[in-house]
Structure formats: C-alpha cells, structure tokens
Motif scaffolding. Structure first.
Motif, mmCIF file in Angstrom:
data_model
loop_
_atom_site.group_PDB
_atom_site.id
_atom_site.type_symbol
_atom_site.label_atom_id
_atom_site.label_comp_id
_atom_site.label_asym_id
_atom_site.label_seq_id
_atom_site.Cartn_x
_atom_site.Cartn_y
_atom_site.Cartn_z
ATOM 1 N N UNK A 48 66.974 24.813 60.752
ATOM 2 C CA UNK A 48 67.629 25.642 61.901
ATOM 3 C C UNK A 48 66.792 26.944 61.868
ATOM 4 N N UNK A 49 66.539 27.544 60.870
ATOM 5 C CA UNK A 49 65.751 28.893 60.590
ATOM 6 C C UNK A 49 64.372 28.576 61.381
ATOM 7 N N UNK A 50 63.888 27.485 61.085
ATOM 8 C CA UNK A 50 62.340 27.417 61.868
ATOM 9 C C UNK A 50 62.620 27.282 63.399
ATOM 10 N N UNK A 51 63.470 26.391 63.775
ATOM 11 C CA UNK A 51 64.070 26.270 65.311
ATOM 12 C C UNK A 51 64.313 27.751 65.929
ATOM 13 N N UNK A 52 64.935 28.601 65.193
ATOM 14 C CA UNK A 52 65.282 29.994 65.586
ATOM 15 C C UNK A 52 64.034 30.783 65.535
ATOM 16 N N UNK A 53 63.124 30.626 64.742
ATOM 17 C CA UNK A 53 61.926 31.354 64.826
ATOM 18 C C UNK A 53 61.114 30.839 66.039
ATOM 19 N N UNK A 54 60.830 29.682 66.375
ATOM 20 C CA UNK A 54 60.128 29.276 67.657
ATOM 21 C C UNK A 54 60.930 29.776 68.910
ATOM 22 N N UNK A 55 62.026 30.213 68.795
ATOM 23 C CA UNK A 55 62.856 30.236 70.023
ATOM 24 C C UNK A 55 62.409 32.115 70.069
ATOM 25 N N UNK A 56 62.286 32.653 69.091
ATOM 26 C CA UNK A 56 62.208 34.018 68.989
ATOM 27 C C UNK A 56 60.673 34.215 69.425
ATOM 28 N N UNK A 57 59.816 33.567 69.101
ATOM 29 C CA UNK A 57 58.420 33.630 69.510
ATOM 30 C C UNK A 57 58.326 33.560 71.103
ATOM 31 N N UNK A 58 59.223 32.509 71.602
ATOM 32 C CA UNK A 58 59.192 32.327 73.175
ATOM 33 C C UNK A 58 59.834 33.645 73.900
ATOM 34 N N UNK A 59 60.813 34.144 73.310
ATOM 35 C CA UNK A 59 61.468 35.393 73.630
ATOM 36 C C UNK A 59 60.665 36.444 73.718
ATOM 37 N N UNK A 60 59.664 36.745 72.664
ATOM 38 C CA UNK A 60 58.746 37.799 72.448
ATOM 39 C C UNK A 60 57.624 37.519 73.868
ATOM 40 N N UNK A 61 57.249 36.276 73.950
ATOM 41 C CA UNK A 61 56.144 35.768 74.793
ATOM 42 C C UNK A 61 56.862 36.402 76.311
ATOM 43 N N UNK A 62 57.792 35.688 76.531
ATOM 44 C CA UNK A 62 58.567 36.063 77.953
ATOM 45 C C UNK A 62 58.991 37.334 78.200
ATOM 46 N N UNK A 63 59.498 38.180 77.150
ATOM 47 C CA UNK A 63 59.886 39.699 77.567
ATOM 48 C C UNK A 63 59.241 40.584 76.991
ATOM 49 N N UNK A 64 58.160 40.387 76.199
ATOM 50 C CA UNK A 64 57.556 41.540 75.496
ATOM 51 C C UNK A 64 58.021 42.197 74.432
ATOM 52 N N UNK A 65 59.241 41.807 74.154
ATOM 53 C CA UNK A 65 60.118 41.954 73.014
ATOM 54 C C UNK A 65 59.290 42.127 71.597
ATOM 55 N N UNK A 66 59.259 42.925 70.836
ATOM 56 C CA UNK A 66 58.480 42.859 69.739
ATOM 57 C C UNK A 66 59.342 42.517 68.523
ATOM 58 N N UNK A 67 60.522 42.544 68.705
ATOM 59 C CA UNK A 67 61.363 42.256 67.415
ATOM 60 C C UNK A 67 61.181 40.715 66.836
#
Length: 209
Positions: A190-209
């Motif tokens: 689940x943690x790895x899945x969450x990390x992949x979603x975070x990567x997509x959030x960064x790509x889509x929004x420019x959010x660096x968190x």
C-alpha cells in the motif's frame, strides 16, 4: 490553483481505502467517503439519515442493474416530488465534490468521482484492484470471517459498485479509459502504491511534496 483531487475507484479488498488514508495523512487533507453524505445533507437540507438509508437500500436493489440515470449536473428543486430521489441525492453529493475541489485538495473514495470531476484540471483518477483470491483473504482477515462469507461479501460489493458506477455514469466500471493510473496491489505494498500516486500528483500539479 494547485488544489488537487485523488479519486480512487477500488474493488473490494484491494486496499483502496488504506491507500487513500496514507495519502490523506501525508498531505494533511480530508478523505471523503461516507463523510460526503453529511456534507450533502447540510447543502441540500435533506436529512443525513435519508442519504444513508438510500445508500444502503440501493445496495439491495435491482434498480442499478436494470436501468440507468446518467448524471448530467442537474439538481431537482425542493418543490418537486423527485427531490429526494436517488438521482437527486447523487447530484447533491456531486455538487459538494465540485465545490470542495475549488477550495481544497482531498481524496475521495468511490462515488463515481472520476466522472463527476472529469472537467477538474488537477484530478488524478486511480483504479485500485487485486486478484479476487487475494481480496477474499484480506476480507477474511479484516472482518474475521470464513472464506465462503468473505467470497460472498467481495462478490456482492463489487457487483454493487459496478452497477452504481454504470447507472450514474453510463461507463464501464473497470475500463482503463476512465483512469490515469491502475494499480494491482498484489504487486505493490500500500505504501508503494501511495508513492506512485504521489509521483503523479507532483507531475500533474508541480507540487514538490
């Protein structure tokens, strides 16, 4: 505007809620599922109990399986006899989701949110799934039930979610065309899945968190 929404569609036992909570905790944002009923109740003036009872009764109904009421954004006025219809209750939940997206980032579980928010720029649509046997084993452990009971529960919930989605969207529930990211949680934690979603959030929004 850097607000984003992660809309998670998930099969029963695949871990979609757990992954959603990891994202919610990481970004310190709300996660909406049943909580959405309360907000829709406050917005419409319709009792939360009615929203919840319709939600529950529709799981047992054949309506979703034999008909369709695709969401168009229309709200039925209070003076109408159909004000508390299933379609209007869905429309109020959709209205709340759209208004929330304009002012905050959040995670939403189910509720056909990938369709409702399809015009929102920073929407990340995620489909979480896993092989049925793994989902059954997870439900056995989560609920403390035997394999037969868990298999029946997984089957019932997936049929309901598929029928609910098709009824309100006119789309196929598991179609990859509906999503930006599809994750099989038998292959990732689940943690790895969450990390992949975070990567997509960064790509889509420019959010660096």
């Amino acid at each position: 505007m850097n607000n984003f929404v992660v809309a998670i569609t998930r099969t029963c036992g695949s871990g979609g809620m757990s992954i959603g909570k990891l994202l919610s905790d990481y970004y310190a944002i709300d996660i909406y599922d049943r909580k959405l009923l309360q907000l829709a109740s406050e917005d419409s003036g319709i009792s939360e109990e009615l929203f919840a009872s319709v939600d529950e009764s529709m799981k047992k109904s054949m309506l979703y399986r034999v008909s369709r009421k695709v969401y168009t954004g229309e709200l039925i006025p209070p003076e109408s006899d159909d004000f508390t219809s299933n379609a209007n209750l869905f429309a109020y939940q959709a209205k709340v989701l759209k208004e929330l997206a304009e002012r905050e980032s959040y995670v939403v579980i189910g509720r056909a949110a990938d369709y409702v928010l399809k015009d929102f720029k920073n929407l990340i649509r995620v489909y979480i799934h896993a092989p049925k046997e793994i989902c059954i084993e997870r439900e056995m452990k989560r609920q403390g039930i035997n394999r037969r009971e868990a298999a029946a529960y997984v089957e019932k919930m997936d049929k309901y979610r598929e029928a609910y989605y098709t009824y309100h969207t006119g789309r196929e529930w598991k179609s990859a065309d509906n999503f930006d990211l599809c994750l099989d949680t038998s292959k990732f934690s689940y943690e790895e899945a969450a990390e992949m979603i975070k990567s997509m959030i960064r790509i889509r929004t420019g959010n660096t968190l």
